[in-house]
Design an enzyme around this catalytic site. Structure first.
Site, PDB file in Angstrom:
ATOM      1  CE  LYS A  23      -1.844   1.507   4.053  1.00 37.48           C
ATOM      2  NZ  LYS A  23      -1.492   2.887   4.385  1.00 37.48           N
ATOM      3  CG  ASN A  24       2.137   2.656   3.536  1.00 29.38           C
ATOM      4  OD1 ASN A  24       1.022   3.081   3.232  1.00 29.38           O
ATOM      5  ND2 ASN A  24       2.438   2.268   4.769  1.00 29.38           N
ATOM      6  NE  ARG A  94       0.408  10.991   8.167  1.00 34.21           N
ATOM      7  CZ  ARG A  94       0.783  12.097   8.768  1.00 34.21           C
ATOM      8  NH1 ARG A  94      -0.106  12.958   9.169  1.00 34.21           N
ATOM      9  NH2 ARG A  94       2.056  12.363   8.978  1.00 34.21           N
ATOM     10  CB  CYS A 118      -4.780   5.587  10.604  1.00 33.28           C
ATOM     11  SG  CYS A 118      -5.238   4.098   9.762  1.00 33.28           S
ATOM     12  NE  ARG A 123      -0.220   9.399  11.115  1.00 31.76           N
ATOM     13  CZ  ARG A 123      -0.495   8.499  10.200  1.00 31.76           C
ATOM     14  NH1 ARG A 123      -1.690   7.996  10.106  1.00 31.76           N
ATOM     15  NH2 ARG A 123       0.433   8.096   9.364  1.00 31.76           N
ATOM     16  N   PRO A 124       1.128  15.462  13.149  1.00 31.72           N
ATOM     17  CG  PRO A 124       2.622  16.682  14.453  1.00 31.72           C
ATOM     18  CD  PRO A 124       1.862  15.392  14.405  1.00 31.72           C
ATOM     19  CG  ASP A 309       2.649   0.076   9.825  1.00 34.36           C
ATOM     20  OD1 ASP A 309       1.625   0.580   9.386  1.00 34.36           O
ATOM     21  OD2 ASP A 309       3.719   0.698   9.929  1.00 34.36           O
ATOM     22  CB  VAL A 331       6.698   4.853  15.483  1.00 33.10           C
ATOM     23  CG1 VAL A 331       6.559   5.655  14.195  1.00 33.10           C
ATOM     24  CG2 VAL A 331       8.003   4.058  15.477  1.00 33.10           C
TER      25      VAL A 331
HETATM   26  N1  EPU Z   1       5.703  13.252  12.660  1.00 31.71           N
HETATM   27  C1  EPU Z   1       5.635  14.531  13.139  1.00 31.71           C
HETATM   28  N2  EPU Z   1       5.821  15.560  12.280  1.00 31.71           N
HETATM   29  C2  EPU Z   1       6.062  15.363  10.942  1.00 31.71           C
HETATM   30  C3  EPU Z   1       6.144  14.041  10.464  1.00 31.71           C
HETATM   31  C4  EPU Z   1       5.975  12.988  11.341  1.00 31.71           C
HETATM   32  O1  EPU Z   1       5.430  14.732  14.326  1.00 31.71           O
HETATM   33  O2  EPU Z   1       6.210  16.342  10.198  1.00 31.71           O
HETATM   34  C5  EPU Z   1       5.552  12.119  13.602  1.00 31.71           C
HETATM   35  C6  EPU Z   1       4.345  11.246  13.298  1.00 31.71           C
HETATM   36  O3  EPU Z   1       3.173  11.765  13.872  1.00 31.71           O
HETATM   37  C7  EPU Z   1       4.761   9.922  13.887  1.00 31.71           C
HETATM   38  C8  EPU Z   1       6.266   9.898  13.634  1.00 31.71           C
HETATM   39  O4  EPU Z   1       6.659  11.250  13.453  1.00 31.71           O
HETATM   40  O5  EPU Z   1       4.488   9.892  15.242  1.00 31.71           O
HETATM   41  C9  EPU Z   1       6.695   9.087  12.427  1.00 31.71           C
HETATM   42  O6  EPU Z   1       5.931   9.499  11.315  1.00 31.71           O
HETATM   43  P1  EPU Z   1       6.287   9.225   9.803  1.00 31.71           P
HETATM   44  O7  EPU Z   1       6.155  10.524   9.087  1.00 31.71           O
HETATM   45  O8  EPU Z   1       7.562   8.489   9.703  1.00 31.71           O
HETATM   46  O9  EPU Z   1       5.106   8.246   9.354  1.00 31.71           O
HETATM   47  P2  EPU Z   1       4.134   8.452   8.137  1.00 31.71           P
HETATM   48  O10 EPU Z   1       4.923   8.777   6.940  1.00 31.71           O
HETATM   49  O11 EPU Z   1       2.998   9.302   8.521  1.00 31.71           O
HETATM   50  C10 EPU Z   1       4.240   6.024   7.192  1.00 31.71           C
HETATM   51  C11 EPU Z   1       3.218   5.000   6.800  1.00 31.71           C
HETATM   52  C12 EPU Z   1       2.675   4.365   8.077  1.00 31.71           C
HETATM   53  C13 EPU Z   1       3.826   3.723   8.814  1.00 31.71           C
HETATM   54  C14 EPU Z   1       4.916   4.760   9.124  1.00 31.71           C
HETATM   55  C15 EPU Z   1       6.172   4.154   9.728  1.00 31.71           C
HETATM   56  C16 EPU Z   1       2.273   5.844   4.754  1.00 31.71           C
HETATM   57  C17 EPU Z   1       1.101   6.441   4.059  1.00 31.71           C
HETATM   58  N3  EPU Z   1       2.141   5.633   6.062  1.00 31.71           N
HETATM   59  O12 EPU Z   1       3.551   6.988   7.980  1.00 31.71           O
HETATM   60  O13 EPU Z   1       1.773   3.368   7.670  1.00 31.71           O
HETATM   61  O14 EPU Z   1       3.347   3.201  10.026  1.00 31.71           O
HETATM   62  O15 EPU Z   1       5.313   5.433   7.910  1.00 31.71           O
HETATM   63  O16 EPU Z   1       6.813   3.378   8.783  1.00 31.71           O
HETATM   64  O17 EPU Z   1       3.289   5.563   4.133  1.00 31.71           O
HETATM   65  C18 EPU Z   1      -0.250   2.153   7.693  1.00 31.71           C
HETATM   66  O18 EPU Z   1       0.071   1.698   6.585  1.00 31.71           O
HETATM   67  O19 EPU Z   1      -1.231   1.745   8.343  1.00 31.71           O
HETATM   68  C19 EPU Z   1       0.536   3.234   8.277  1.00 31.71           C
HETATM   69  C20 EPU Z   1       0.111   3.948   9.293  1.00 31.71           C
END
Ligand code: EPU
Length: 441
Positions: A23-24, A94, A118, A123-124, A309, A331
């Site tokens: 998916k990602n 997202r 989700c 999640r900022p 995940d 995380v």
């Molecule tokens: N965060 C911030 N500020 C930011 C960016 C991130 O505070 O500007 C925080 C997030 O809130 C989180 C942490 O930093 O607590 C890590 O966030 P990250 O940006 O790495 O995660 P993401 O890109 O939002 C992706 C996947 C997630 C997966 C994570 C970790 C996608 C669409 N989502 O999320 O997948 O858990 O990386 O690998 O690629 C899922 O598939 O169910 C899912 C949630």
């Protein structure tokens, strides 16, 4: 709308599962494809609702995206006409904030809403916005409307160091970097294999992206033209769901295609529980029950650590263990929505208040003083589960609850399965094929 499963559990699951595309990676390659000066063919794209929603969003902006086979998608971003992403889509997907890149590329300016997805805590996207600003993109946020307005004054350039890595943030900054006429440097970048697959997709089309450890350098890369269809990697999160389910039901399941390097921390943790693991060939693994499950302690971390995940599925396996295990989520905040639901079918799980010396460093979300966090749980394994009714609140929790229902005897109802179907292709068919009794009602 039929949004529930009725599950008759209690049987060991046996057989073979073929993984769908990740998916990602699917979501990110579709968005990146909008920056190509050619048609783009993507293979192994899962038919999940997150992809369907994203296709709708692409079309709402004038671009085209259509399935031309079960999992083959044709994308063309050359006709993009609209430079504003609707809040409706922003709230659903997202990853929609990644549209900053193709829209800035096509129009030099754009409007993108604050993202949804989700409910995994606040999640900022502060780090991501700061990264874009470091590359010279002008970004303003209107807190009344909830929209970001961005403008490209000149080609992006410069350096950005993530204070803490962000997976999608790293991907967006790579896409922004493609528009440079010199170079952009991303330091302390995230290292998830899904990002590597996106980089591979882009470099095959002519992008100049280099990785040195956790530093990524992007040089002038446009125009991008696809030469061959691109097949995305399999979903490692899906593997974890079926592998833990196989062992938890005392079953025996073969899963492929996956490369060992992307699941090594999962295999390590699973081995500690005493579960049976056999590598059949380069890309296929057998997961089976061979002895009572030993309790273990798990901490989630960015790659190459044990992925966030995976913890909901792992919790289901640990429920069948002989003693108390712990899971500490580092995380995301709020990734234990499944706990309250599992208690409804007899699971004994407590929240723990862990004393952490330097929580700001230890946790990967933006940890705040004076806020109550419950980031760890203790799972008391070995209690018998009974049937009941559970409600899904987020994607991975959803898969875990459906799997928990497959462990119980009698009929269990799981509501809110559209959350699960955001990310799992053919869930009912795959479970049915390994002997699970599950119907949508
Ligand atoms: N965060 C911030 N500020 C930011 C960016 C991130 O505070 O500007 C925080 C997030 O809130 C989180 C942490 O930093 O607590 C890590 O966030 P990250 O940006 O790495 O995660 P993401 O890109 O939002 C992706 C996947 C997630 C997966 C994570 C970790 C996608 C669409 N989502 O999320 O997948 O858990 O990386 O690998 O690629 C899922 O598939 O169910 C899912 C949630």
């Amino acid at each position: 709308m039929k949004d529930s499963f009725i599950i008759n559990g209690g049987k060991p699951l046996k057989g073979e599962v073929t993984l769908s595309g990740a998916k990602n990676v699917a979501l990110k390659t579709i968005i990146a494809a909008l920056m190509f000066d050619s048609e783009v063919y993507l293979e192994n794209i899962p038919r999940i609702s997150d992809v369907a929603d994203l296709i709708e969003l692409v079309r709402s902006l004038g671009g085209s995206a259509e399935f031309i086979g079960k999992n083959k998608l044709k994308v063309d971003g050359r006709n993009l006409k609209v430079k504003e992403v609707d809040l409706f889509y922003g709230s659903k997907i997202r990853a929609s904030f990644m549209f900053f890149a193709p829209l800035l590329f096509r129009f030099g300016e754009c409007v993108v809403p604050n993202p949804g997805g989700c409910r995994l805590g606040a999640r900022p996207i502060d780090r991501i916005i700061n990264g874009m600003k470091s590359f010279g993109v002008v970004v303003e946020y209107n807190s009344e409307t909830g929209y970001y307005k961005a403008r490209l004054k000149s080609p992006p350039s410069g350096k950005y160091r993530f204070e803490k890595p962000s997976h999608t943030g790293t991907e967006l900054l790579i896409l922004i970097g493609l528009m440079t006429d010199s170079e952009v440097i991303i330091e302390n970048a995230a290292a998830e294999p899904e990002i590597d697959d996106l980089i591979f997709f882009l470099t095959e089309a002519g992008a100049k992206i280099k990785k040195h450890g956790n530093t990524i350098i992007v040089n002038k890369s446009l125009p991008l033209v696809q030469k061959f269809p691109f097949k995305i990697i399999s979903d490692r999160n899906e593997l974890v769901t079926y592998a833990t389910l196989a062992v938890a039901t005392k079953g025996d399941v073969v899963i492929g295609e996956i490369s060992e390097s992307v699941i090594s921390s999962f295999l390590e943790a699973l081995k500690k529980t005493g579960a049976g693991i056999e590598k059949l060939d380069k890309n296929r693994f057998r997961f089976f029950y061979q002895q009572p499950i030993k309790p273990i302690n798990v901490e989630t971390e960015p790659h190459p650590g044990f992925m966030t995940d995976w913890q909901p599925s792992f919790a289901i396996l640990l429920l069948t263990g002989q003693g108390a295990s712990t899971i500490h989520e580092r995380v995301f905040e709020n990734r234990f929505s499944y706990v309250e639901e599992l208690r409804k079918i007899g699971a004994q799980i407590d929240f723990l208040r862990e004393e952490i010396k330097n929580p700001k460093e230890f946790y990967h979300f933006n940890w705040e003083e004076n806020k109550e966090y419950l980031q760890a749980i203790r799972i008391h394994g070995g209690q018998s589960l009974h049937n009941g009714v559970m409600n899904i609140k987020d994607l991975r929790a959803g898969a875990a609850l459906a799997c928990a229902a497959l462990l119980t005897h009698g009929e269990t109802i799981v509501n809110g399965v559209s959350n699960l179907e955001r990310g799992y292709e053919d869930f009912i068919e795959k479970i049915g094929k390994i002997g699970g009794d599950i119907k949508r009602i």
